[in-house]
Design a protein around this motif. Structure first.
Motif, PDB file in Angstrom:
ATOM      1  N   VAL A   1       0.715  -1.731  -0.009  1.00 20.01           N
ATOM      2  CA  VAL A   1       0.064  -0.203  -0.033  1.00 20.01           C
ATOM      3  C   VAL A   1       0.860   1.231   0.445  1.00 20.01           C
ATOM      4  O   VAL A   1       1.718   1.508   0.846  1.00 20.01           O
ATOM      5  CB  VAL A   1      -1.672   0.302   1.056  1.00 20.01           C
ATOM      6  CG1 VAL A   1      -1.706   1.439   1.708  1.00 20.01           C
ATOM      7  CG2 VAL A   1      -1.271  -1.270   1.137  1.00 20.01           C
ATOM      8  N   LEU A   2       0.649   2.193  -1.135  1.00 26.66           N
ATOM      9  CA  LEU A   2       1.518   3.761  -0.712  1.00 26.66           C
ATOM     10  C   LEU A   2       0.022   3.765   0.310  1.00 26.66           C
ATOM     11  O   LEU A   2      -0.274   5.203  -0.677  1.00 26.66           O
ATOM     12  CB  LEU A   2       1.466   4.081  -2.229  1.00 26.66           C
ATOM     13  CG  LEU A   2       2.246   5.239  -2.649  1.00 26.66           C
ATOM     14  CD1 LEU A   2       3.341   5.788  -1.816  1.00 26.66           C
ATOM     15  CD2 LEU A   2       2.417   6.380  -3.251  1.00 26.66           C
ATOM     16  N   PHE A   3       0.391   3.872   1.587  1.00 28.03           N
ATOM     17  CA  PHE A   3       0.022   5.190   2.445  1.00 28.03           C
ATOM     18  C   PHE A   3       0.359   6.155   3.177  1.00 28.03           C
ATOM     19  O   PHE A   3       1.291   6.779   2.736  1.00 28.03           O
ATOM     20  CB  PHE A   3      -0.071   4.174   4.123  1.00 28.03           C
ATOM     21  CG  PHE A   3      -1.252   3.615   4.367  1.00 28.03           C
ATOM     22  CD1 PHE A   3      -2.700   3.902   3.670  1.00 28.03           C
ATOM     23  CD2 PHE A   3      -1.318   4.377   6.193  1.00 28.03           C
ATOM     24  CE1 PHE A   3      -3.481   3.733   4.640  1.00 28.03           C
ATOM     25  CE2 PHE A   3      -2.322   3.915   6.627  1.00 28.03           C
ATOM     26  CZ  PHE A   3      -3.205   4.367   6.427  1.00 28.03           C
ATOM     27  N   GLY A   4      -1.026   6.595   2.966  1.00 31.79           N
ATOM     28  CA  GLY A   4      -0.407   8.512   2.887  1.00 31.79           C
ATOM     29  C   GLY A   4      -1.443   8.954   1.541  1.00 31.79           C
ATOM     30  O   GLY A   4      -0.851  10.175   2.061  1.00 31.79           O
ATOM     31  N   LEU A   5      -1.853   8.734   0.793  1.00 27.83           N
ATOM     32  CA  LEU A   5      -2.572   8.947  -0.092  1.00 27.83           C
ATOM     33  C   LEU A   5      -4.102   9.413   0.091  1.00 27.83           C
ATOM     34  O   LEU A   5      -4.738   8.790   1.153  1.00 27.83           O
ATOM     35  CB  LEU A   5      -2.090   9.204  -1.505  1.00 27.83           C
ATOM     36  CG  LEU A   5      -1.211   8.718  -2.159  1.00 27.83           C
ATOM     37  CD1 LEU A   5      -0.411   7.824  -3.229  1.00 27.83           C
ATOM     38  CD2 LEU A   5       0.156   9.982  -1.947  1.00 27.83           C
ATOM     39  N   LYS A   6      -4.671  10.342  -1.097  1.00 26.76           N
ATOM     40  CA  LYS A   6      -6.163  10.347  -0.479  1.00 26.76           C
ATOM     41  C   LYS A   6      -7.585   9.359  -0.924  1.00 26.76           C
ATOM     42  O   LYS A   6      -8.464   9.533  -0.897  1.00 26.76           O
ATOM     43  CB  LYS A   6      -6.383  11.751  -1.415  1.00 26.76           C
ATOM     44  CG  LYS A   6      -6.265  13.182  -0.915  1.00 26.76           C
ATOM     45  CD  LYS A   6      -5.851  14.011  -2.076  1.00 26.76           C
ATOM     46  CE  LYS A   6      -5.631  15.466  -1.507  1.00 26.76           C
ATOM     47  NZ  LYS A   6      -5.837  16.561  -2.576  1.00 26.76           N
ATOM     48  N   ALA A   7      -6.381   8.300  -1.634  1.00 23.54           N
ATOM     49  CA  ALA A   7      -7.431   7.070  -1.400  1.00 23.54           C
ATOM     50  C   ALA A   7      -6.445   5.202  -1.898  1.00 23.54           C
ATOM     51  O   ALA A   7      -5.217   5.770  -2.003  1.00 23.54           O
ATOM     52  CB  ALA A   7      -8.251   6.876  -3.162  1.00 23.54           C
ATOM     53  N   PRO A   8      -6.691   4.598  -1.425  1.00 21.45           N
ATOM     54  CA  PRO A   8      -6.310   3.551  -1.568  1.00 21.45           C
ATOM     55  C   PRO A   8      -5.710   3.099  -3.068  1.00 21.45           C
ATOM     56  O   PRO A   8      -5.969   3.388  -4.346  1.00 21.45           O
ATOM     57  CB  PRO A   8      -6.793   2.438  -1.538  1.00 21.45           C
ATOM     58  CG  PRO A   8      -8.235   2.848  -0.957  1.00 21.45           C
ATOM     59  CD  PRO A   8      -8.395   4.463  -0.919  1.00 21.45           C
ATOM     60  N   VAL A   9      -3.906   3.161  -3.016  1.00 17.72           N
ATOM     61  CA  VAL A   9      -3.223   2.579  -4.483  1.00 17.72           C
ATOM     62  C   VAL A   9      -2.056   1.575  -3.960  1.00 17.72           C
ATOM     63  O   VAL A   9      -1.463   1.671  -3.179  1.00 17.72           O
ATOM     64  CB  VAL A   9      -2.097   4.109  -4.747  1.00 17.72           C
ATOM     65  CG1 VAL A   9      -1.595   3.717  -5.634  1.00 17.72           C
ATOM     66  CG2 VAL A   9      -2.820   5.269  -4.593  1.00 17.72           C
ATOM     67  N   ILE A  10      -2.727   0.257  -4.183  1.00 14.38           N
ATOM     68  CA  ILE A  10      -2.273  -0.558  -4.220  1.00 14.38           C
ATOM     69  C   ILE A  10      -1.307  -1.417  -5.337  1.00 14.38           C
ATOM     70  O   ILE A  10      -1.949  -1.762  -6.187  1.00 14.38           O
ATOM     71  CB  ILE A  10      -3.402  -2.017  -3.698  1.00 14.38           C
ATOM     72  CG1 ILE A  10      -4.288  -1.506  -3.225  1.00 14.38           C
ATOM     73  CG2 ILE A  10      -2.871  -2.922  -2.939  1.00 14.38           C
ATOM     74  CD1 ILE A  10      -3.644  -0.839  -1.178  1.00 14.38           C
ATOM     75  N   LYS A  11      -0.253  -2.198  -4.766  1.00 14.24           N
ATOM     76  CA  LYS A  11       0.371  -2.929  -5.931  1.00 14.24           C
ATOM     77  C   LYS A  11       1.201  -4.018  -5.528  1.00 14.24           C
ATOM     78  O   LYS A  11       1.226  -4.469  -4.184  1.00 14.24           O
ATOM     79  CB  LYS A  11       2.461  -1.914  -5.674  1.00 14.24           C
ATOM     80  CG  LYS A  11       3.462  -2.800  -6.725  1.00 14.24           C
ATOM     81  CD  LYS A  11       3.095  -2.311  -8.204  1.00 14.24           C
ATOM     82  CE  LYS A  11       4.399  -2.967  -9.106  1.00 14.24           C
ATOM     83  NZ  LYS A  11       4.906  -4.107  -8.352  1.00 14.24           N
ATOM     84  N   THR A  12       1.041  -5.381  -6.378  1.00 12.62           N
ATOM     85  CA  THR A  12       1.116  -6.698  -6.100  1.00 12.62           C
ATOM     86  C   THR A  12       2.698  -6.483  -6.861  1.00 12.62           C
ATOM     87  O   THR A  12       2.634  -6.005  -7.863  1.00 12.62           O
ATOM     88  CB  THR A  12       0.174  -7.329  -5.967  1.00 12.62           C
ATOM     89  OG1 THR A  12       0.874  -8.951  -5.295  1.00 12.62           O
ATOM     90  CG2 THR A  12      -0.044  -7.252  -8.020  1.00 12.62           C
ATOM     91  N   HIS A  13       2.750  -7.722  -7.290  1.00 10.15           N
ATOM     92  CA  HIS A  13       4.241  -8.117  -7.543  1.00 10.15           C
ATOM     93  C   HIS A  13       3.433  -8.237  -9.196  1.00 10.15           C
ATOM     94  O   HIS A  13       2.985  -8.693  -9.735  1.00 10.15           O
ATOM     95  CB  HIS A  13       5.156  -9.763  -6.943  1.00 10.15           C
ATOM     96  CG  HIS A  13       5.999  -9.312  -6.647  1.00 10.15           C
ATOM     97  ND1 HIS A  13       7.160  -9.442  -6.483  1.00 10.15           N
ATOM     98  CD2 HIS A  13       4.977  -9.554  -4.716  1.00 10.15           C
ATOM     99  CE1 HIS A  13       7.211  -9.212  -5.230  1.00 10.15           C
ATOM    100  NE2 HIS A  13       6.651  -9.323  -4.030  1.00 10.15           N
ATOM    101  N   GLY A  14       4.839  -8.032 -10.318  1.00 10.45           N
ATOM    102  CA  GLY A  14       4.575  -7.961 -11.499  1.00 10.45           C
ATOM    103  C   GLY A  14       4.464  -9.332 -12.352  1.00 10.45           C
ATOM    104  O   GLY A  14       4.196  -9.672 -13.060  1.00 10.45           O
TER     105      GLY A  14
END
Length: 339
Positions: free
Chosen positions: A284-297
């Motif tokens: 999670v890129l936490f601290g943004l105005k909405a959830p932005v989630i990254k998983t492995h390529g």
């Protein structure tokens, strides 16, 4: 709930991404999925069109693209369009298995950070051996260089996530260091230790060593982005190589080895499950105005489904709105005290 999915991101896209969405939507009928990418390729793997909207685009961000340039120049890339949907309120969260740097840039420049948070952190929930719960660790690479104040910021963010999303009432916060003594570490960690000790909104337990992370030494572990990324990849690499070594040892042991593996089948499966960090969701890129989630390529359908489950929990608990309210209250208090 509306999740914008970069269907073209990742090594196995769109197959693994769409198949993962198909798995997740069986469990979550309250999620509307927006799939961004090449419509004809995405449709090959859509087995049920309910809850699914496909937004066609021929452009995508590649793994070797320079992140910031790609976000600025590829205006119709699947990742960019998904981030724009979140910014404009047409989606509640964005998920991608694509270029990590580009997703971080899209999160910062398009979705935007919460007022009061100087450096959003990239955070993952990692496994703890012998327990169902894991630990949250940040920063895992969103920021290569950090100041002591940033690590305090990460501690607050990690505490908030652990409380609201994972249900831990008083998360134990540890500072990753090369020893448990207060005097150990670099100038960064020594100053961070001092600031963390004085932070009233967290339960700081002191320094923790890397060798104790998988034993559950803390519920939240904070460090600078360079160190965090190195530790994360070391844990992942060790887990993968350990399972590979175990498999090859069994295969090389002949009939006795294979018979032993059959007898230990359930135990070996438990070991694999415990070391599987993917079941905890994405980063999670936490601290943004909405959830932005990254998983492995290289993620597969099951890992995609786990990540969607994680996003569902974040949206269900409304953790981002609560975080915004927390920082607004904190800022208002600081202004009042300064007056």
């Amino acid at each position: 709930m509306r999740i914008a999915v970069d269907a073209m991101g990742g090594d196995n896209a769109p197959k693994a991404i769409v198949e993962g969405v198909m798995l997740a939507k069986k469990e979550f009928p309250d999620i509307a999925f927006q799939l961004y990418g090449k419509e004809n390729e995405i449709k090959k793997y859509v087995t049920d069109e309910s809850q699914i909207t496909i937004i066609h685009t021929d452009e995508k961000i590649n793994s070797d693209d320079e992140p910031v340039k790609a976000i600025r120049r590829k205006k119709t890339a699947s990742m960019v369009l998904a981030a724009q949907a979140v910014k404009e309120g047409r989606a509640d969260a964005i998920f991608s298995a694509g270029n990590t740097g580009a997703l971080l840039a899209a999160g910062l420049f398009i979705v935007g950070r919460i007022k009061g948070i100087d450096r959003p952190g990239l955070m993952s929930t990692m496994p703890v051996i012998g327990k169902d719960a894991g630990f949250d660790m940040l920063d895992l690479g969103a920021n290569a260089d950090n100041k002591p104040e940033h690590l305090v910021n990460y501690a607050v963010l990690g505490t908030f996530y652990a409380q609201k999303v994972r249900g831990i009432n008083t998360p134990r916060v540890g500072l990753l260091n090369n020893g448990t003594e207060e005097t150990k570490g670099s100038e960064l960690t020594k100053k961070a230790f001092e600031l963390l000790s004085a932070e009233p909104s967290i339960h700081f337990i002191g320094n923790v060593e890397a060798r104790e992370l998988l034993n559950g030494a803390a519920d939240v572990v904070v460090t600078d982005g360079f160190t965090g990324n190195a530790v994360l990849k070391s844990i992942e690499g060790t887990a993968l190589n350990l399972m590979g070594l175990l498999k090859s040892s069994i295969m090389d042991a002949g009939v006795k080895g294979k018979l032993g593996a059959v007898l230990l089948k359930d135990a070996l499966r438990n070991v694999k499950n415990e070391m599987d960090y993917a079941k905890h969701g994405g980063a999670v890129l936490f601290g943004l105005k909405a959830p932005v989630i990254k998983t492995h390529g290289s993620t597969g359908p099951e890992a995609v489904a786990y990540t969607i489950k994680q996003i569902h929990t974040m949206l269900e608990t409304d953790v981002v709105a609560q975080l915004v309210a927390h920082y607004e209250t904190t800022t208002a208090t600081e202004v009042s005290q300064s007056e």
